[in-house]
Design a protein around this motif. Structure first.
Motif, mmCIF file in Angstrom:
data_model
loop_
_atom_site.group_PDB
_atom_site.id
_atom_site.type_symbol
_atom_site.label_atom_id
_atom_site.label_comp_id
_atom_site.label_asym_id
_atom_site.label_seq_id
_atom_site.Cartn_x
_atom_site.Cartn_y
_atom_site.Cartn_z
ATOM 1 N N GLN A 221 0.635 -1.045 -0.098
ATOM 2 C CA GLN A 221 -0.055 0.094 -0.173
ATOM 3 C C GLN A 221 0.930 1.305 -0.056
ATOM 4 O O GLN A 221 0.393 2.384 -0.153
ATOM 5 N N ASN A 222 1.915 1.259 0.193
ATOM 6 C CA ASN A 222 2.969 2.051 0.317
ATOM 7 C C ASN A 222 4.045 2.338 -0.978
ATOM 8 O O ASN A 222 4.707 3.359 -1.211
ATOM 9 N N GLY A 223 3.582 1.495 -2.034
ATOM 10 C CA GLY A 223 4.104 1.685 -3.294
ATOM 11 C C GLY A 223 5.349 0.684 -3.494
ATOM 12 O O GLY A 223 6.141 0.879 -4.395
ATOM 13 N N ALA A 224 5.242 -0.567 -2.870
ATOM 14 C CA ALA A 224 6.301 -1.547 -3.181
ATOM 15 C C ALA A 224 6.172 -1.783 -4.686
ATOM 16 O O ALA A 224 5.236 -1.747 -5.381
ATOM 17 N N PRO A 225 7.323 -2.362 -5.218
ATOM 18 C CA PRO A 225 8.626 -2.545 -4.589
ATOM 19 C C PRO A 225 9.604 -1.397 -4.478
ATOM 20 O O PRO A 225 10.812 -1.346 -4.046
ATOM 21 N N LEU A 226 8.982 -0.239 -5.363
ATOM 22 C CA LEU A 226 9.879 0.909 -5.654
ATOM 23 C C LEU A 226 9.255 2.126 -5.869
ATOM 24 O O LEU A 226 8.341 2.045 -6.677
ATOM 25 N N ARG A 227 9.409 3.194 -4.836
ATOM 26 C CA ARG A 227 8.417 4.431 -5.099
ATOM 27 C C ARG A 227 9.463 5.487 -4.938
ATOM 28 O O ARG A 227 10.365 5.567 -4.108
ATOM 29 N N LEU A 228 8.874 6.605 -5.523
ATOM 30 C CA LEU A 228 9.627 7.935 -5.370
ATOM 31 C C LEU A 228 9.126 8.546 -3.964
ATOM 32 O O LEU A 228 8.061 8.732 -3.491
ATOM 33 N N VAL A 229 10.298 9.484 -3.457
ATOM 34 C CA VAL A 229 9.954 10.234 -2.543
ATOM 35 C C VAL A 229 10.627 11.479 -2.558
ATOM 36 O O VAL A 229 11.772 11.788 -2.609
#
Ligand SMILES: Nc1nc2c(c(=O)[nH]1)N[C@H]1C(S)=C(S)[C@@H](COP(=O)(O)O)O[C@H]1N2
Ligand SMILES: [Mo]
Length: 322
Positions: A221-229
């Motif tokens: 739900q937090n953007g697995a496996p790769l998300r921009l911050v």
């Protein structure tokens, strides 16, 4: 009388929240390093069933904030990830329907090393860092999250961007079979979710690619496996579950700008001086936030990261380039 001689980090088990475990694990590691005390880790991690694989210990650079962390439960239960629904609890409920392994990222456009890369070939766990950043959503709530990942600049440079590349474009997975929000007939989004940065923004030291949070692999739900911050911009710029990176000359059209360009701009820098047409951006609710204690606070320009990023926007009218 029995006096239990337990060290400060040994909280009673029913007090053990995931963030307490995490913080204690961290301070334990720091003190263990300082004293070279070869004591084994307490069994606390097993005591609280936090999902996700534990990641190796990491360095935590100075740009991390020391503000109080948002509790783990809020970070993983209050989300925006419209691919799984528009409710704040939809992503936690449904993002498990997405498979994140194997995962590939297609890199193309103006660069010397285009290709389709396996995620494992892009990332080296020994290079993971931890960054504790504020996240400020355009909807006027905010969190403080301990991310794990790699600086975006280092990864992008490996693809040898051409000098003609002025923007980096990102795309999220598009797979209606796994993402129920993409099957919804009510969705106004033209999938896939798209985002982008100017190359100099992408190369800024704060721009980060997260693979984990709270010392463990990212929950879906937090953007697995790769998300921009990108912590100085509104949360919608921090695109989740990335499958494509493209270098290009023209400014990309991005999802929220496509939906409502008069409300959401390409830049989307956090800015209390520029209100959203339908609400004020001067304040934010820091989660956890309840009806009785909404926990309002002043919003800070560039989300408090002006020292690192304000030079990127010198001479630009930020009311026009919102
Ligand atoms: N693919 C995709 N990425 C996305 C979104 C989304 O709906 N889809 N929502 C954005 C918004 S509006 C915010 S505030 C953050 C929320 O991140 P979090 O759920 O990890 O707190 O993700 C951003 N990234
Ligand atoms: Mo957001």
């Amino acid at each position: 009388m029995l006096i239990k001689n337990s060290p400060a980090w040994a909280l009673p088990e029913n007090d053990v929240t995931p963030e307490a475990i995490y913080l204690n694990r961290r301070s334990f590691m720091v003190s263990a390093l300082a004293a070279s005390a070869g004591v084994a880790l307490p069994g606390l991690l097993a005591a609280a069933s936090v999902p996700g694989k534990e990641l190796p210990s990491m360095s935590r650079p100075e740009m991390s904030t020391s503000e109080k962390l948002t509790p783990y439960e809020d970070v993983v239960r209050y989300n925006n990830f419209y691919e799984f629904g528009t409710g704040k609890d939809d992503p936690a409920r449904y993002a498990g329907e997405m498979s994140v392994s194997p995962w590939t990222v297609k890199v193309d456009g103006a660069c010397g090393r285009p290709g389709t890369y396996n995620l494992e070939d892009l990332l080296q766990p020994s290079q993971y860092e931890e960054r504790i950043y504020r996240l400020r959503c355009v909807e006027a709530w905010s969190m403080v999250i301990p991310w794990v990942g790699v600086p975006l600049a280092g990864l992008l440079k490996r693809f040898e961007p051409a000098s003609s590349a002025r923007y980096v474009y990102f795309e999220t997975l598009h797979d209606p079979e796994q993402m129920r929000g993409q099957r919804s007939l009510f969705s106004t989004i033209d999938w896939p979710y798209r985002e982008g940065l100017r190359v100099d923004e992408a190369m800024n030291e704060l721009a980060f690619l997260a693979v984990g949070l709270y010392g463990r692999e990212l929950p879906n739900q937090n953007g697995a496996p790769l998300r921009l911050v990108v912590p100085w911009k509104y949360g919608f710029k921090s695109i989740k579950s990335i499958v494509r990176i493209r270098f290009q000359e023209e400014r990309p059209k991005t999802t929220w700008e496509l939906i409502a360009p008069q409300e959401y701009g390409f830049y989307a820098n956090v800015n209390p001086e520029v209100d959203h047409p339908r609400w004020s951006q001067k304040r934010e609710r820091r989660l956890p936030s309840g009806l009785l204690s909404p926990n309002w606070r002043e919003t800070v320009k560039f989300n408090g990261y002006g020292e690192q990023v304000s030079h990127l926007y010198k001479g630009m009218d930020l009311e026009k380039f919102y």
